[in-house]
Design an enzyme around this catalytic site. Structure first.
Site, PDB file in Angstrom:
ATOM      1  N   ASP A  78       0.848  -1.194   0.000  1.00 16.36           N
ATOM      2  CA  ASP A  78       0.000   0.000   0.000  1.00 16.36           C
ATOM      3  C   ASP A  78       0.883   1.243   0.000  1.00 16.36           C
ATOM      4  O   ASP A  78       2.093   1.176   0.222  1.00 16.36           O
ATOM      5  CB  ASP A  78      -0.927   0.009   1.217  1.00 16.36           C
ATOM      6  CG  ASP A  78      -2.115   0.959   1.056  1.00 16.36           C
ATOM      7  OD1 ASP A  78      -2.239   1.601  -0.009  1.00 16.36           O
ATOM      8  OD2 ASP A  78      -2.921   1.054   1.997  1.00 16.36           O
ATOM      9  N   LYS A  79       0.229   2.367  -0.261  1.00 11.55           N
ATOM     10  CA  LYS A  79       0.882   3.680  -0.290  1.00 11.55           C
ATOM     11  C   LYS A  79       0.036   4.664   0.497  1.00 11.55           C
ATOM     12  O   LYS A  79      -1.180   4.552   0.539  1.00 11.55           O
ATOM     13  CB  LYS A  79       1.047   4.110  -1.751  1.00 11.55           C
ATOM     14  CG  LYS A  79       1.269   5.603  -1.976  1.00 11.55           C
ATOM     15  CD  LYS A  79      -0.012   6.296  -2.379  1.00 11.55           C
ATOM     16  CE  LYS A  79       0.187   7.790  -2.519  1.00 11.55           C
ATOM     17  NZ  LYS A  79      -1.122   8.492  -2.660  1.00 11.55           N
ATOM     18  N   HIS A  80       0.701   5.621   1.131  1.00 12.44           N
ATOM     19  CA  HIS A  80      -0.033   6.671   1.837  1.00 12.44           C
ATOM     20  C   HIS A  80       0.584   8.024   1.521  1.00 12.44           C
ATOM     21  O   HIS A  80       1.807   8.160   1.456  1.00 12.44           O
ATOM     22  CB  HIS A  80       0.003   6.457   3.351  1.00 12.44           C
ATOM     23  CG  HIS A  80      -0.698   7.547   4.116  1.00 12.44           C
ATOM     24  ND1 HIS A  80      -2.063   7.593   4.253  1.00 12.44           N
ATOM     25  CD2 HIS A  80      -0.215   8.654   4.745  1.00 12.44           C
ATOM     26  CE1 HIS A  80      -2.401   8.664   4.945  1.00 12.44           C
ATOM     27  NE2 HIS A  80      -1.303   9.330   5.256  1.00 12.44           N
ATOM     28  N   SER A  81      -0.276   9.023   1.331  1.00 11.89           N
ATOM     29  CA  SER A  81       0.174  10.400   1.134  1.00 11.89           C
ATOM     30  C   SER A  81      -0.368  11.259   2.262  1.00 11.89           C
ATOM     31  O   SER A  81      -1.493  11.040   2.736  1.00 11.89           O
ATOM     32  CB  SER A  81      -0.329  10.936  -0.210  1.00 11.89           C
ATOM     33  OG  SER A  81      -0.146  12.344  -0.282  1.00 11.89           O
ATOM     34  N   THR A 118      -9.050  10.903  -1.817  1.00 10.52           N
ATOM     35  CA  THR A 118      -9.183   9.848  -2.825  1.00 10.52           C
ATOM     36  C   THR A 118     -10.603   9.288  -2.865  1.00 10.52           C
ATOM     37  O   THR A 118     -11.147   9.021  -3.942  1.00 10.52           O
ATOM     38  CB  THR A 118      -8.159   8.732  -2.553  1.00 10.52           C
ATOM     39  OG1 THR A 118      -6.839   9.285  -2.649  1.00 10.52           O
ATOM     40  CG2 THR A 118      -8.293   7.601  -3.550  1.00 10.52           C
ATOM     41  N   ARG A 166      -8.561  15.088  19.229  1.00  9.79           N
ATOM     42  CA  ARG A 166      -7.392  15.913  18.880  1.00  9.79           C
ATOM     43  C   ARG A 166      -7.792  17.059  17.951  1.00  9.79           C
ATOM     44  O   ARG A 166      -7.273  18.173  18.058  1.00  9.79           O
ATOM     45  CB  ARG A 166      -6.325  15.052  18.199  1.00  9.79           C
ATOM     46  CG  ARG A 166      -5.619  14.071  19.128  1.00  9.79           C
ATOM     47  CD  ARG A 166      -4.810  13.057  18.341  1.00  9.79           C
ATOM     48  NE  ARG A 166      -3.897  13.722  17.424  1.00  9.79           N
ATOM     49  CZ  ARG A 166      -3.535  13.233  16.229  1.00  9.79           C
ATOM     50  NH1 ARG A 166      -4.049  12.085  15.811  1.00  9.79           N
ATOM     51  NH2 ARG A 166      -2.708  13.901  15.466  1.00  9.79           N
ATOM     52  N   SER A 181      -1.487   7.589  14.208  1.00  9.68           N
ATOM     53  CA  SER A 181      -2.783   7.654  13.529  1.00  9.68           C
ATOM     54  C   SER A 181      -2.700   7.063  12.127  1.00  9.68           C
ATOM     55  O   SER A 181      -3.539   6.240  11.739  1.00  9.68           O
ATOM     56  CB  SER A 181      -3.252   9.114  13.463  1.00  9.68           C
ATOM     57  OG  SER A 181      -4.485   9.219  12.783  1.00  9.68           O
ATOM     58  N   LYS A 185      -3.911   2.494  11.080  1.00  6.28           N
ATOM     59  CA  LYS A 185      -4.897   2.103  10.063  1.00  6.28           C
ATOM     60  C   LYS A 185      -4.247   1.293   8.947  1.00  6.28           C
ATOM     61  O   LYS A 185      -4.814   0.312   8.458  1.00  6.28           O
ATOM     62  CB  LYS A 185      -5.576   3.352   9.484  1.00  6.28           C
ATOM     63  CG  LYS A 185      -6.359   4.160  10.498  1.00  6.28           C
ATOM     64  CD  LYS A 185      -7.161   5.258   9.850  1.00  6.28           C
ATOM     65  CE  LYS A 185      -6.327   6.418   9.353  1.00  6.28           C
ATOM     66  NZ  LYS A 185      -5.818   7.281  10.434  1.00  6.28           N
ATOM     67  N   LYS A 186      -3.074   1.714   8.510  1.00  5.62           N
ATOM     68  CA  LYS A 186      -2.396   1.015   7.415  1.00  5.62           C
ATOM     69  C   LYS A 186      -1.965  -0.397   7.841  1.00  5.62           C
ATOM     70  O   LYS A 186      -2.149  -1.365   7.095  1.00  5.62           O
ATOM     71  CB  LYS A 186      -1.182   1.828   6.952  1.00  5.62           C
ATOM     72  CG  LYS A 186      -1.544   3.087   6.170  1.00  5.62           C
ATOM     73  CD  LYS A 186      -2.221   2.740   4.860  1.00  5.62           C
ATOM     74  CE  LYS A 186      -2.577   3.949   4.035  1.00  5.62           C
ATOM     75  NZ  LYS A 186      -3.298   3.605   2.793  1.00  5.62           N
TER      76      LYS A 186
END
Length: 435
Positions: A78-81, A118, A166, A181, A185-186
């Site tokens: 997977d990828k996260h930005s 997304t 928060r 955070s 999730k990832k």
């Protein structure tokens, strides 16, 4: 117990793994008050956490709900930005990775502040299901190789409550808490490898390169300590990443890239760099040269386009979206050019203003309950350092009314600063690699 943890962290002492696990358990059960959660969050913001504490917090939040387990013939990636304007990388990268032999259960989010989401983009596709149950998600990932969906209520539920507190107590901007955070999730998605795109610049949440670098290093170190092979790049967000900004506009632009009808050079370059890194970390390829060659082949042969089409269809969208995209996307009421008011070079683009302009047009949210107009947005014809002539189109603006067109037109003219001399040159999209 919670009072002891707050007092301990308030004076800068380290919390044990058991103490952090206790906090997350009671955070999830809502047996500690919002005020107590906020107090501990503020103490962490002020005094920070060690790497060991960050790993413990991430792990406890990941384990606060269900974790996915996969039995597949290829690596789960997977990828996260961290979020930007015109950031459509996920739309391209997921089907490309699937075409290269990976499996990509991509858990994505909605727009946050001035940055696009997304999920909002995919919800512009009629019928596309961004919230499938676990059985459908497993089926699509197994058969197609990729599925881009939203976070389920069962993955890392502790993070949802922690983040909502928060968000209203001024404790969002903590590298320690941001790290936990994002990664909780990832990692709950059962990943074997992860690649991160940490943005910096005037269109990013972290404007300073050193802040983005610190976050990238924190994410990479915690993810690797948690057993997920991870790398990151720090990328420039001083201009929109893609030429297109807007939900259905970005989807249509990506379809053209996948079909070989368009080149979006900055978007493709970041996609390739992220893909090279994770494909090598996953063990699918031995070198970045080999990985890039396979990614380019996935595009040129149409295999990535096929994967995108299969994913859309499997998640309830049209079966002929790639062939007839105009059939499924509603056109904006107004689509007109924005022209340069003077000649010169583009010396500055206020990217955050452009993101907020999309929200003003209806393409984003000011409140959670706001409904999105997926048809609005902008297509740019310029980039930083580029030359422009007076009267030359710098963008096409898609708006729902003449009044909003006029307001957005003025915002774009003010956001794009043109000078007689070129003071910026051509910016490199990648500022730093973090392995």
């Amino acid at each position: 117990m919670i009072q002891e943890l707050i007092a301990k962290k308030r004076v800068g002492k380290k919390l044990t793994s058991d103490e952090i696990s206790w906090f997350v358990e009671h955070l999830s059960k809502e047996t500690i008050s919002e005020g107590q959660v906020a107090a501990l969050a503020m103490a962490i913001c002020i005094n920070g956490m060690t790497l060991r504490e960050r790993v413990s917090l991430t792990t406890a939040m990941k384990n606060s709900g269900k974790t996915l387990n996969w039995d597949l013939p290829g690596p789960v990636l997977d990828k996260h930005s961290t979020g930007g304007v015109g950031d459509a990388v996920s739309l391209l990268l997921a089907p490309i990775l699937a075409a290269c032999g990976a499996y990509v259960p991509m858990i994505s989010g909605r727009g946050l502040g001035h940055t696009g989401g997304t999920l909002d983009k995919f919800e512009s596709i009629p019928g596309y299901n961004t919230a499938p149950d676990e059985n459908l998600l497993t089926e699509v990932v197994t058969k197609v190789g990729c599925a881009i969906i939203g976070q389920t209520s069962e993955l890392a539920p502790a993070d949802r409550r922690f983040y909502s507190i928060r968000d209203v107590t001024g404790t969002v901007e903590s590298i320690d808490l941001i790290t936990a955070s994002i990664l909780s999730k990832k990692l709950a998605a059962g990943l074997e490898a992860l690649v991160l795109d940490v943005k910096c610049g005037n269109g990013a949440f972290m404007e300073k390169p050193e802040e983005a670098s610190n976050l990238a290093k924190s994410l990479v170190s915690v993810a690797n300590k948690s057993g997920c092979k991870t790398s990151a790049i720090v990328t420039d967000m001083n201009q929109p990443l893609s030429q297109s900004v807007g939900n259905s506009i970005e989807i249509q632009s990506v379809i053209k890239v996948l079909n070989g009808d368009k080149i979006d050079s900055r978007l493709l370059e970041i996609t390739h760099i992220l893909g090279e890194s994770i494909l090598c970390n996953s063990g699918l390829f031995n070198s970045k040269v080999q990985a890039r060659a396979q990614m380019e082949k996935a595009l040129s042969t149409g295999r990535a386009s096929e994967k995108f089409a299969e994913m859309v269809s499997a998640l309830g969208g049209p079966t002929d979206l790639m062939d007839k995209p105009k059939k499924y996307f509603r056109k904006a009421i107004i689509g007109k050019e924005v022209n340069a008011t003077e000649a010169g070079f583009v010396n500055y683009i206020d990217t955050k203003t452009l993101g907020n302009t999309l929200i003003m047009l209806g393409g984003g949210r000011n409140r959670v309950e706001d409904k999105i107009d997926h048809s609005v947005g902008m297509k740019f014809e310029i980039e930083l350092g580029g030359a422009v002539e007076k009267g030359q189109p710098i963008a096409t603006l898609y708006a729902p009314s003449e009044d909003l067109f006029d307001l957005a037109h003025q915002k774009i003219i003010e956001a794009v600063v043109i000078k007689h001399t070129n003071k910026v040159g051509k910016l490199k999209p990648v500022i730093e690699h973090v392995e």
